[in-house]
Design a protein around this motif. Structure first.
Motif, PDB file in Angstrom:
ATOM      1  N   ARG A 189      56.411 -18.221  -4.489  1.00  0.00           N
ATOM      2  CA  ARG A 189      54.806 -18.243  -4.794  1.00  0.00           C
ATOM      3  C   ARG A 189      54.920 -19.551  -5.309  1.00  0.00           C
ATOM      4  O   ARG A 189      55.489 -20.749  -5.108  1.00  0.00           O
ATOM      5  CB  ARG A 189      54.635 -17.046  -5.672  1.00  0.00           C
ATOM      6  CG  ARG A 189      55.617 -17.421  -7.004  1.00  0.00           C
ATOM      7  CD  ARG A 189      55.498 -16.160  -8.452  1.00  0.00           C
ATOM      8  NE  ARG A 189      56.091 -16.752  -9.050  1.00  0.00           N
ATOM      9  CZ  ARG A 189      56.225 -15.933 -10.253  1.00  0.00           C
ATOM     10  NH1 ARG A 189      56.345 -14.231 -10.338  1.00  0.00           N
ATOM     11  NH2 ARG A 189      57.354 -16.197 -11.128  1.00  0.00           N
ATOM     12  N   ILE A 190      53.324 -20.312  -5.801  1.00  0.00           N
ATOM     13  CA  ILE A 190      53.560 -21.660  -6.351  1.00  0.00           C
ATOM     14  C   ILE A 190      53.120 -21.054  -7.617  1.00  0.00           C
ATOM     15  O   ILE A 190      52.213 -20.096  -7.652  1.00  0.00           O
ATOM     16  CB  ILE A 190      52.405 -21.836  -5.163  1.00  0.00           C
ATOM     17  CG1 ILE A 190      53.408 -22.402  -3.692  1.00  0.00           C
ATOM     18  CG2 ILE A 190      52.158 -23.557  -6.752  1.00  0.00           C
ATOM     19  CD1 ILE A 190      52.818 -23.166  -2.757  1.00  0.00           C
ATOM     20  N   GLY A 191      53.589 -22.005  -8.610  1.00  0.00           N
ATOM     21  CA  GLY A 191      53.685 -21.712  -9.805  1.00  0.00           C
ATOM     22  C   GLY A 191      52.787 -22.468 -10.585  1.00  0.00           C
ATOM     23  O   GLY A 191      51.945 -22.652 -11.373  1.00  0.00           O
ATOM     24  N   ARG A 192      52.368 -24.390 -10.348  1.00  0.00           N
ATOM     25  CA  ARG A 192      51.646 -25.257 -10.007  1.00  0.00           C
ATOM     26  C   ARG A 192      51.159 -25.714  -9.359  1.00  0.00           C
ATOM     27  O   ARG A 192      51.888 -26.697  -8.125  1.00  0.00           O
ATOM     28  CB  ARG A 192      52.353 -25.915 -11.112  1.00  0.00           C
ATOM     29  CG  ARG A 192      51.233 -26.973 -11.614  1.00  0.00           C
ATOM     30  CD  ARG A 192      51.914 -28.289 -12.753  1.00  0.00           C
ATOM     31  NE  ARG A 192      53.447 -28.066 -12.704  1.00  0.00           N
ATOM     32  CZ  ARG A 192      53.903 -29.756 -11.571  1.00  0.00           C
ATOM     33  NH1 ARG A 192      52.307 -30.142 -10.625  1.00  0.00           N
ATOM     34  NH2 ARG A 192      54.820 -29.857 -11.147  1.00  0.00           N
ATOM     35  N   LEU A 193      50.130 -26.333  -8.269  1.00  0.00           N
ATOM     36  CA  LEU A 193      49.306 -27.098  -7.842  1.00  0.00           C
ATOM     37  C   LEU A 193      49.335 -28.236  -7.802  1.00  0.00           C
ATOM     38  O   LEU A 193      47.575 -28.356  -8.870  1.00  0.00           O
ATOM     39  CB  LEU A 193      48.895 -25.807  -6.551  1.00  0.00           C
ATOM     40  CG  LEU A 193      48.300 -26.894  -5.401  1.00  0.00           C
ATOM     41  CD1 LEU A 193      49.412 -27.519  -4.494  1.00  0.00           C
ATOM     42  CD2 LEU A 193      47.928 -25.936  -4.381  1.00  0.00           C
ATOM     43  N   GLY A 194      49.408 -29.754  -8.056  1.00  0.00           N
ATOM     44  CA  GLY A 194      48.459 -30.178  -8.586  1.00  0.00           C
ATOM     45  C   GLY A 194      48.422 -31.728  -6.864  1.00  0.00           C
ATOM     46  O   GLY A 194      47.893 -30.419  -5.470  1.00  0.00           O
ATOM     47  N   ARG A 195      47.673 -32.729  -7.487  1.00  0.00           N
ATOM     48  CA  ARG A 195      47.077 -33.377  -6.256  1.00  0.00           C
ATOM     49  C   ARG A 195      47.956 -33.983  -5.217  1.00  0.00           C
ATOM     50  O   ARG A 195      47.862 -33.298  -4.438  1.00  0.00           O
ATOM     51  CB  ARG A 195      45.875 -34.836  -7.493  1.00  0.00           C
ATOM     52  CG  ARG A 195      45.369 -35.597  -6.252  1.00  0.00           C
ATOM     53  CD  ARG A 195      45.330 -36.555  -6.446  1.00  0.00           C
ATOM     54  NE  ARG A 195      46.392 -37.473  -6.694  1.00  0.00           N
ATOM     55  CZ  ARG A 195      47.065 -38.588  -6.086  1.00  0.00           C
ATOM     56  NH1 ARG A 195      46.488 -38.864  -4.837  1.00  0.00           N
ATOM     57  NH2 ARG A 195      48.453 -39.567  -6.060  1.00  0.00           N
ATOM     58  N   SER A 196      49.712 -33.820  -5.738  1.00  0.00           N
ATOM     59  CA  SER A 196      50.465 -34.963  -4.958  1.00  0.00           C
ATOM     60  C   SER A 196      51.832 -34.301  -5.217  1.00  0.00           C
ATOM     61  O   SER A 196      53.140 -34.313  -4.583  1.00  0.00           O
ATOM     62  CB  SER A 196      50.848 -36.185  -5.134  1.00  0.00           C
ATOM     63  OG  SER A 196      51.103 -36.323  -6.929  1.00  0.00           O
ATOM     64  N   SER A 197      51.472 -32.577  -5.668  1.00  0.00           N
ATOM     65  CA  SER A 197      52.856 -32.367  -6.492  1.00  0.00           C
ATOM     66  C   SER A 197      52.673 -30.721  -6.161  1.00  0.00           C
ATOM     67  O   SER A 197      51.662 -30.303  -6.829  1.00  0.00           O
ATOM     68  CB  SER A 197      53.517 -32.784  -7.373  1.00  0.00           C
ATOM     69  OG  SER A 197      52.767 -32.518  -8.836  1.00  0.00           O
ATOM     70  N   VAL A 198      53.995 -30.045  -6.245  1.00  0.00           N
ATOM     71  CA  VAL A 198      53.957 -28.519  -6.227  1.00  0.00           C
ATOM     72  C   VAL A 198      55.398 -27.871  -6.976  1.00  0.00           C
ATOM     73  O   VAL A 198      56.224 -28.615  -6.563  1.00  0.00           O
ATOM     74  CB  VAL A 198      53.653 -28.168  -4.549  1.00  0.00           C
ATOM     75  CG1 VAL A 198      54.885 -28.237  -3.754  1.00  0.00           C
ATOM     76  CG2 VAL A 198      53.463 -26.097  -4.667  1.00  0.00           C
ATOM     77  N   ARG A 199      54.883 -26.929  -7.541  1.00  0.00           N
ATOM     78  CA  ARG A 199      56.106 -26.032  -7.898  1.00  0.00           C
ATOM     79  C   ARG A 199      56.039 -25.018  -7.504  1.00  0.00           C
ATOM     80  O   ARG A 199      55.092 -24.153  -7.802  1.00  0.00           O
ATOM     81  CB  ARG A 199      56.359 -25.762  -9.588  1.00  0.00           C
ATOM     82  CG  ARG A 199      57.254 -25.203 -10.062  1.00  0.00           C
ATOM     83  CD  ARG A 199      56.787 -25.052 -11.744  1.00  0.00           C
ATOM     84  NE  ARG A 199      57.735 -23.835 -12.266  1.00  0.00           N
ATOM     85  CZ  ARG A 199      58.771 -23.880 -13.029  1.00  0.00           C
ATOM     86  NH1 ARG A 199      58.768 -25.297 -13.552  1.00  0.00           N
ATOM     87  NH2 ARG A 199      59.524 -23.232 -13.458  1.00  0.00           N
TER      88      ARG A 199
END
Length: 137
Positions: free
Chosen positions: A77-87
Motif C-alpha cells: 500500500r502507499i502510506g504517503r504520496l507527495g509531489r516527488s516522493s512516495v512511502r
C-alpha cells in the motif's frame, strides 16, 4: 489494508546457517514487489522514462521466522504520496495470509533521469499510486 498482493516463493539459498530466511531477503522481497508493481501495473518505464525512483529510506521490523520452501505473501500500500516522493508500506505474511512475518517501508524520491534532481511523479504513475492509498473508514 493492503491494496496489491503478490506471492513470492523463497529459494533454497535464502536460508541462512540458522535455518531461516536471512533478514536481507526481506528487503529484497519488498524491493521486488514494489518494482514489479511499478513496472507491470503502474507503467513505469525503467529504461527510457524521464523520471526514475531512487530509494532514500528503508526499514523492516521482523515478527516471525520463515524458511524455505515456504512462499511469502507480500501486501503493498502507499502510506504517503507527495509531489516527488512516495512511502510504500509492506506486510510480509506466511502463505496463510494471516501470520505476519515482517512489516516494512521504502521511500522513493523521483528524480529526473539525467540531472538527478527531484521531479514530480508523472501523471499516469501518480494515478496508479493513488489507488494504493488506503481510504479512511
Amino acid at each position: 489494508m493492503y491494496a496489491y498482493w503478490e506471492t513470492v516463493p523463497t529459494r533454497w539459498k535464502d536460508n541462512d546457517v540458522y535455518g531461516h530466511v536471512n533478514n536481507a531477503v526481506h528487503y529484497s522481497l519488498m524491493d521486488t514487489v514494489i518494482n514489479t508493481w511499478l513496472i507491470r501495473v503502474a507503467g513505469l518505464d525503467i529504461h527510457g522514462g524521464d523520471a526514475i525512483g531512487l530509494c532514500v529510506e528503508s526499514h523492516c521490523v521482523y515478527k516471525a521466522s520463515v524458511a524455505f520452501p515456504e512462499a511469502i505473501r507480500v501486501g503493498l500500500r502507499i502510506g504517503r504520496l507527495g509531489r516527488s516522493s512516495v512511502r510504500y508500506e509492506l506486510g510480509l505474511f506466511r502463505e496463510d495470509g494471516e501470520t505476519v512475518v515482517a512489516e516494512g517501508h521504502f521511500v522513493h524520491v523521483f528524480v529526473d533521469r539525467e540531472t538527478r534532481r527531484p521531479a514530480e511523479i508523472p501523471g499516469p504513475l501518480r494515478e496508479a499510486m493513488e489507488k494504493l492509498v488506503p481510504t479512511a473508514g
